[in-house]
Design an enzyme around this catalytic site. Structure first.
Site, PDB file in Angstrom:
ATOM      1  N   HIS A 309      63.750-167.820  14.434  1.00  0.00           N
ATOM      2  CA  HIS A 309      62.699-167.821  15.447  1.00  0.00           C
ATOM      3  C   HIS A 309      62.803-169.105  16.243  1.00  0.00           C
ATOM      4  O   HIS A 309      63.128-170.150  15.671  1.00  0.00           O
ATOM      5  CB  HIS A 309      61.315-167.737  14.781  1.00  0.00           C
ATOM      6  CG  HIS A 309      60.245-167.311  15.722  1.00  0.00           C
ATOM      7  ND1 HIS A 309      59.586-168.212  16.523  1.00  0.00           N
ATOM      8  CD2 HIS A 309      59.748-166.094  16.018  1.00  0.00           C
ATOM      9  CE1 HIS A 309      58.712-167.560  17.266  1.00  0.00           C
ATOM     10  NE2 HIS A 309      58.797-166.272  16.992  1.00  0.00           N
ATOM     11  N   ASP A 367      59.222-159.313  12.374  1.00  0.00           N
ATOM     12  CA  ASP A 367      59.923-158.045  12.571  1.00  0.00           C
ATOM     13  C   ASP A 367      60.691-157.586  11.348  1.00  0.00           C
ATOM     14  O   ASP A 367      61.105-156.442  11.262  1.00  0.00           O
ATOM     15  CB  ASP A 367      60.894-158.169  13.750  1.00  0.00           C
ATOM     16  CG  ASP A 367      60.148-158.284  15.051  1.00  0.00           C
ATOM     17  OD1 ASP A 367      59.110-157.628  15.171  1.00  0.00           O
ATOM     18  OD2 ASP A 367      60.580-159.040  15.929  1.00  0.00           O
TER      19      ASP A 367
END
Ligand code: ACO
Length: 432
Positions: A309, A367
């Site tokens: 991320h 996710d």
């Protein structure tokens, strides 16, 4: 909140010292205000991907990527997901405070009464091929809302802005469900005012006019959590897209359509779909080392989807909540031995211990588990990003509204370092 002039940053260019104020936030990194840099020096800053650039001041969402903290208006995401619900979260993001009971009831009623879409919008759906990706449909029909709701497109009118925000939060699930039904060739299921936001969405997706079936409460709770977890994430790519589109004065429906387009990419909202495809491709726990090696190979473009991320250099706090929801839901549905879950858990374990992932601080993001949850609910992969867009609408409209209200807001207009041809004369085609 901002404590200007208490600290300065010194920049020396060609032996000339320039001083820029350092603005302090309530928490998080300070920012050096370089807005006068170009007029002072004739130079720009260069920061592809905005890794060190704050594009706005905001009071909505805070992330501490090193510590794995996510706050909506100061409230930890774990508490909101555990104790709150999505509508309450929408109210919080929009208004800055959690609603009391009467404020909540009023908000719930407003949103519920805006869930229907203009009947003519149905015709848009018939114009799309049945195999169209639902995100392609969403880009089109959400933008098209601006052609239907003219009474809420004046961005200078706070009342119209408010109504546009309500409409978008209310109508996104209806449009998302319509996109899904179109892909199945099934009739649209109209919204039901007696159902909660999440149950209504599930009913519009999985209900059929020939049957009167109750929405499963566990599924509804899991859907509500997905929506809360995805509701906002400060200046991520799609939110920045919404702000940039809105900075020109574009209407909110068009702005949210631009956010949907950005969200679709596999490096952003499309990662949950890409993650499930990856788990499919891995196929079996025994193949995991091969894929870990591929992810580490600089010459191989493969990446572990659902890992890494831009901001989190720790476990994404949303991934923790999603992991718990995933186990609860699969338990409830009797899918505890789901082979994809087994691959996901082993992959997570191996990656978290692997030097490459440890050194680069690559942890599972939201996710990683959300795809498994959505698949267990019965959604096809193509719908995953659509669900994300439904949840993120609350953040998009709140950030858009904050931007329009911001007196310092100007049209977003990044500059560039030009490295092309410095100038030449046109040549006739015969001489080229
Ligand atoms: N697998 C393998 N290596 C990775 C991964 C990954 N998933 N993510 C990053 N890396 C490596 C990169 O190769 C790079 O290595 P290098 O320094 O040796 O060149 C390093 O880690 C840093 O990666 P960047 O791409 O520079 O990091 P950035 O902040 O630009 O990208 C992103 C973040 C796009 C999320 C990236 O980690 C990625 O592609 N992850 C997979 C896609 C994904 O899961 N996206 C969902 C994001 S969450 C969301 O949108 C809700």
């Amino acid at each position: 909140m901002s404590d200007k002039n208490s600290e300065n940053a010194k920049l020396t260019i060609n032996n000339e010292d320039l001083r820029y104020s350092v603005d302090k936030g309530s928490i998080g990194p300070d920012v050096i205000d370089i807005s006068k840099l170009y007029s002072d020096t004739g130079k720009f800053t260069y920061d592809p991907g905005f890794t060190s650039t704050a594009s706005c001041k905001s009071t909505i969402t805070y992330i501490d990527g090193e510590e794995g903290v996510l706050l909506y208006r100061g409230y930890p995401i774990e508490q909101l997901a555990e104790k709150g619900n999505y509508l309450e979260t929408c109210y919080l993001l929009l208004n800055g405070e959690l609603p009391n009971q009467s404020e909540y009831n009023e908000f719930d009623e407003i949103i519920t009464n805006h869930t229907m879409v203009h009947e003519q919008l149905n015709r848009f759906f018939t114009g799309f091929r049945p195999d169209a990706h639902p995100m392609a449909i969403m880009c089109g029909v959400v933008g098209a809302l601006s052609a239907f709701y003219h009474d809420s497109t004046d961005v200078n009118d706070p009342e119209q802005r408010k109504i546009a925000c309500f409409r978008l939060i209310a109508k996104m699930p209806t449009l998302a469900a319509m996109a899904y039904k179109h892909s199945l060739g099934q009739p649209t299921i109209y919204p039901q005012n007696n159902l909660s936001y999440a149950s209504n969405f599930l009913n519009m997706c999985f209900g059929v006019p020939t049957e009167d079936k109750d929405v499963n409460e566990t599924l509804s709770k899991a859907m509500d959590k997905i929506l809360i977890l995805h509701a906002d994430h400060e200046q991520n790519a799609s939110t920045s897209t919404v702000r940039l589109a809105g900075s020109s004065g574009a209407n909110p429906f068009a702005c949210i359509a631009s956010g949907i387009a950005c969200l679709w990419g596999p490096a952003h909202g499309g990662a949950n779909e890409a993650c499930l495809r990856m788990l499919d491709e891995i196929g079996s726990v025994k193949n995991i080392p091969e894929f870990i090696n591929k992810a580490k190979d600089k010459n191989d473009p493969f990446r572990l989807m659902g890992f890494g991320h831009r901001v989190y250099k720790n476990y994404d706090p949303r991934a923790k909540v999603m992991q718990k929801t995933c186990h609860e839901l699969l338990d409830h549905l009797g899918l505890k031995n789901d082979p994809k879950l087994a691959i996901a858990m082993e992959l997570e374990k191996i990656a978290l211990e692997d030097d490459y992932f440890v050194e680069k601080k690559l942890y599972p993001n939201v996710d990683f588990y959300s795809g498994i949850v959505m698949k267990a609910m019965g959604f096809p992969m193509e719908m995953f990003t659509v669900l994300f867009s439904v949840g993120r609408t609350a953040g998009w409209v709140s950030q858009w509204d904050e931007m329009v209200e911001d007196k310092s807001q100007r049209i977003g207009r990044p500059r560039q370092l030009y490295v092309g041809n410095p100038g030449r004369d046109y040549q006739d085609i015969k001489q080229r």
